[in-house]
Scaffold this motif. Structure first.
Motif, PDB file in Angstrom:
ATOM      1  N   LYS A 158       0.820  -1.219   0.000  1.00 11.11           N
ATOM      2  CA  LYS A 158       0.000   0.000   0.000  1.00 11.11           C
ATOM      3  C   LYS A 158       0.858   1.276   0.000  1.00 11.11           C
ATOM      4  O   LYS A 158       2.070   1.222   0.193  1.00 11.11           O
ATOM      5  CB  LYS A 158      -0.941  -0.044   1.206  1.00 11.11           C
ATOM      6  CG  LYS A 158      -1.924  -1.233   1.155  1.00 11.11           C
ATOM      7  CD  LYS A 158      -2.929  -1.163   2.293  1.00 11.11           C
ATOM      8  CE  LYS A 158      -3.916  -2.331   2.224  1.00 11.11           C
ATOM      9  NZ  LYS A 158      -4.952  -2.232   3.266  1.00 11.11           N
TER      10      LYS A 158
ATOM     11  N   TYR B 177     -12.469  -2.263  -3.755  1.00 10.67           N
ATOM     12  CA  TYR B 177     -13.014  -2.319  -2.397  1.00 10.67           C
ATOM     13  C   TYR B 177     -14.538  -2.218  -2.362  1.00 10.67           C
ATOM     14  O   TYR B 177     -15.107  -1.859  -1.325  1.00 10.67           O
ATOM     15  CB  TYR B 177     -12.388  -1.225  -1.541  1.00 10.67           C
ATOM     16  CG  TYR B 177     -10.973  -1.558  -1.080  1.00 10.67           C
ATOM     17  CD1 TYR B 177     -10.730  -2.664  -0.270  1.00 10.67           C
ATOM     18  CD2 TYR B 177      -9.887  -0.771  -1.434  1.00 10.67           C
ATOM     19  CE1 TYR B 177      -9.449  -2.975   0.166  1.00 10.67           C
ATOM     20  CE2 TYR B 177      -8.597  -1.072  -0.996  1.00 10.67           C
ATOM     21  CZ  TYR B 177      -8.396  -2.174  -0.200  1.00 10.67           C
ATOM     22  OH  TYR B 177      -7.134  -2.484   0.246  1.00 10.67           O
TER      23      TYR B 177
ATOM     24  N   HIS C 192     -16.709  -3.134   0.537  1.00  9.74           N
ATOM     25  CA  HIS C 192     -16.698  -2.281   1.736  1.00  9.74           C
ATOM     26  C   HIS C 192     -17.427  -0.958   1.538  1.00  9.74           C
ATOM     27  O   HIS C 192     -17.330  -0.069   2.368  1.00  9.74           O
ATOM     28  CB  HIS C 192     -15.260  -1.983   2.155  1.00  9.74           C
ATOM     29  CG  HIS C 192     -14.477  -3.192   2.537  1.00  9.74           C
ATOM     30  ND1 HIS C 192     -14.853  -4.039   3.549  1.00  9.74           N
ATOM     31  CD2 HIS C 192     -13.327  -3.724   2.035  1.00  9.74           C
ATOM     32  CE1 HIS C 192     -13.979  -5.034   3.655  1.00  9.74           C
ATOM     33  NE2 HIS C 192     -13.047  -4.869   2.746  1.00  9.74           N
TER      34      HIS C 192
ATOM     35  N   PHE D 254     -15.618   3.748   6.734  1.00 14.26           N
ATOM     36  CA  PHE D 254     -14.250   4.123   6.357  1.00 14.26           C
ATOM     37  C   PHE D 254     -13.983   4.038   4.860  1.00 14.26           C
ATOM     38  O   PHE D 254     -12.851   4.231   4.416  1.00 14.26           O
ATOM     39  CB  PHE D 254     -13.227   3.272   7.133  1.00 14.26           C
ATOM     40  CG  PHE D 254     -13.385   1.779   6.941  1.00 14.26           C
ATOM     41  CD1 PHE D 254     -12.898   1.138   5.804  1.00 14.26           C
ATOM     42  CD2 PHE D 254     -14.011   1.015   7.915  1.00 14.26           C
ATOM     43  CE1 PHE D 254     -13.022  -0.230   5.636  1.00 14.26           C
ATOM     44  CE2 PHE D 254     -14.153  -0.369   7.753  1.00 14.26           C
ATOM     45  CZ  PHE D 254     -13.660  -0.988   6.605  1.00 14.26           C
TER      46      PHE D 254
ATOM     47  N   GLU E 247     -12.318   7.126   3.155  1.00 13.33           N
ATOM     48  CA  GLU E 247     -10.947   7.252   3.666  1.00 13.33           C
ATOM     49  C   GLU E 247     -10.034   6.190   3.021  1.00 13.33           C
ATOM     50  O   GLU E 247      -8.887   6.460   2.668  1.00 13.33           O
ATOM     51  CB  GLU E 247     -11.046   7.010   5.175  1.00 13.33           C
ATOM     52  CG  GLU E 247      -9.906   7.465   6.034  1.00 13.33           C
ATOM     53  CD  GLU E 247     -10.158   7.043   7.484  1.00 13.33           C
ATOM     54  OE1 GLU E 247      -9.284   6.413   8.074  1.00 13.33           O
ATOM     55  OE2 GLU E 247     -11.263   7.326   8.002  1.00 13.33           O
ATOM     56  N   LEU E 248     -10.593   4.985   2.886  1.00 17.42           N
ATOM     57  CA  LEU E 248      -9.845   3.867   2.313  1.00 17.42           C
ATOM     58  C   LEU E 248      -9.474   4.151   0.855  1.00 17.42           C
ATOM     59  O   LEU E 248      -8.313   3.976   0.450  1.00 17.42           O
ATOM     60  CB  LEU E 248     -10.706   2.592   2.419  1.00 17.42           C
ATOM     61  CG  LEU E 248     -10.177   1.285   1.844  1.00 17.42           C
ATOM     62  CD1 LEU E 248      -8.852   0.883   2.478  1.00 17.42           C
ATOM     63  CD2 LEU E 248     -11.218   0.158   2.068  1.00 17.42           C
TER      64      LEU E 248
ATOM     65  N   THR F 244      -5.520  -7.420  10.642  1.00 15.85           N
ATOM     66  CA  THR F 244      -5.785  -6.148   9.940  1.00 15.85           C
ATOM     67  C   THR F 244      -5.341  -4.957  10.784  1.00 15.85           C
ATOM     68  O   THR F 244      -4.738  -4.016  10.280  1.00 15.85           O
ATOM     69  CB  THR F 244      -7.305  -6.029   9.649  1.00 15.85           C
ATOM     70  OG1 THR F 244      -7.697  -7.158   8.874  1.00 15.85           O
ATOM     71  CG2 THR F 244      -7.621  -4.771   8.869  1.00 15.85           C
TER      72      THR F 244
ATOM     73  N   ARG G  60       2.500  -6.560   9.428  1.00 18.67           N
ATOM     74  CA  ARG G  60       1.786  -5.416  10.023  1.00 18.67           C
ATOM     75  C   ARG G  60       2.323  -5.059  11.410  1.00 18.67           C
ATOM     76  O   ARG G  60       2.399  -3.888  11.769  1.00 18.67           O
ATOM     77  CB  ARG G  60       0.287  -5.699  10.043  1.00 18.67           C
ATOM     78  CG  ARG G  60      -0.322  -5.567   8.634  1.00 18.67           C
ATOM     79  CD  ARG G  60      -1.691  -6.135   8.547  1.00 18.67           C
ATOM     80  NE  ARG G  60      -2.353  -5.874   7.285  1.00 18.67           N
ATOM     81  CZ  ARG G  60      -3.388  -6.587   6.830  1.00 18.67           C
ATOM     82  NH1 ARG G  60      -3.866  -7.599   7.547  1.00 18.67           N
ATOM     83  NH2 ARG G  60      -3.938  -6.289   5.674  1.00 18.67           N
TER      84      ARG G  60
ATOM     85  N   VAL H 292      -4.756   0.877  11.490  1.00 16.63           N
ATOM     86  CA  VAL H 292      -5.619  -0.078  10.784  1.00 16.63           C
ATOM     87  C   VAL H 292      -5.883   0.374   9.341  1.00 16.63           C
ATOM     88  O   VAL H 292      -6.038  -0.455   8.442  1.00 16.63           O
ATOM     89  CB  VAL H 292      -6.938  -0.325  11.573  1.00 16.63           C
ATOM     90  CG1 VAL H 292      -7.798   0.929  11.627  1.00 16.63           C
ATOM     91  CG2 VAL H 292      -7.731  -1.490  10.990  1.00 16.63           C
ATOM     92  N   GLY H 293      -5.904   1.663   9.132  1.00 16.09           N
ATOM     93  CA  GLY H 293      -6.118   2.181   7.774  1.00 16.09           C
ATOM     94  C   GLY H 293      -4.863   2.045   6.939  1.00 16.09           C
ATOM     95  O   GLY H 293      -4.903   1.556   5.811  1.00 16.09           O
TER      96      GLY H 293
ATOM     97  N   HIS I 189      -2.194  -5.671   1.565  1.00 15.88           N
ATOM     98  CA  HIS I 189      -3.483  -6.344   1.384  1.00 15.88           C
ATOM     99  C   HIS I 189      -3.200  -7.746   0.877  1.00 15.88           C
ATOM    100  O   HIS I 189      -2.284  -7.941   0.080  1.00 15.88           O
ATOM    101  CB  HIS I 189      -4.351  -5.618   0.350  1.00 15.88           C
ATOM    102  CG  HIS I 189      -5.508  -6.457  -0.128  1.00 15.88           C
ATOM    103  ND1 HIS I 189      -6.699  -6.506   0.562  1.00 15.88           N
ATOM    104  CD2 HIS I 189      -5.620  -7.332  -1.168  1.00 15.88           C
ATOM    105  CE1 HIS I 189      -7.509  -7.374  -0.059  1.00 15.88           C
ATOM    106  NE2 HIS I 189      -6.879  -7.876  -1.106  1.00 15.88           N
TER     107      HIS I 189
END
Ligand code: CMP
Length: 140
Positions: free
Chosen positions: A11, A51, A54, A59, A62-63, A93, A104, A111-112, A117
């Motif tokens: 990411k 995504y 979702h 979120f 924002e994602l 996550t 992670r 978390v964001g 992924h």
């Protein structure tokens, strides 16, 4: 056990901090082979499609904003039980809940902005790989 392929994204927090090589080292050390890899700038439309599942979440905006905030590295990983194996290597996550030694836990700040992924099922792996790769760009 079967050889599988899974879809991975490094990411924007990973490209921004110049740690894509460090993350790839963890992936390879875990026995997963990077058989497809490309650095791209994801468009808003691509992120929204990726995504889609979702889209009702609070979120979501924002994602999408985060995933388009800088380059990402899209990857196809191959190995024994690659889908479950990669999820193990990524960790939970929420990095605060991720186990020691996971990507992670080691690298992520929230978390964001959680660095990676990975597909959550064989069905989604297939769909996600097809969104970003042609068969000829995957060399096992
Ligand atoms: P990923 O595996 O890419 O799939 C959905 C993403 O939504 C997830 O990783 C997180 O980065 C993100 N996400 C999940 N929960 C939150 C949250 N509470 N706030 C912001 N982003 C989130």
């Amino acid at each position: 056990m079967a050889t599988e392929r899974t879809f991975s994204i490094l990411k924007p927090d990973a490209t921004k901090r110049n740690i894509t090589g460090a993350v790839n080292a963890v992936i390879e050390k875990a026995g997963l082979r990077i058989v497809g890899q490309r650095r791209i700038q994801m468009s808003k439309a691509q992120a929204e499609k990726f995504y889609e599942i979702h889209k009702e979440r609070p979120f979501f905006g924002e994602l999408v904003e985060f995933m388009t905030s800088g380059p990402v590295v899209v990857q196809v990983l191959e190995g024994e039980n690659a889908i479950a194996r990669y999820r193990e290597v990524m960790g939970a996550t929420n990095p605060a809940q991720a186990a020691e030694g996971t990507i992670r836990k080691t690298f992520s700040e929230s978390v964001g902005e959680n660095t990676v992924h990975g597909s959550d099922s064989a069905e989604n792996a297939k769909i996600e790989i097809a969104q970003f790769f042609q068969d000829s760009d995957i060399v096992g």
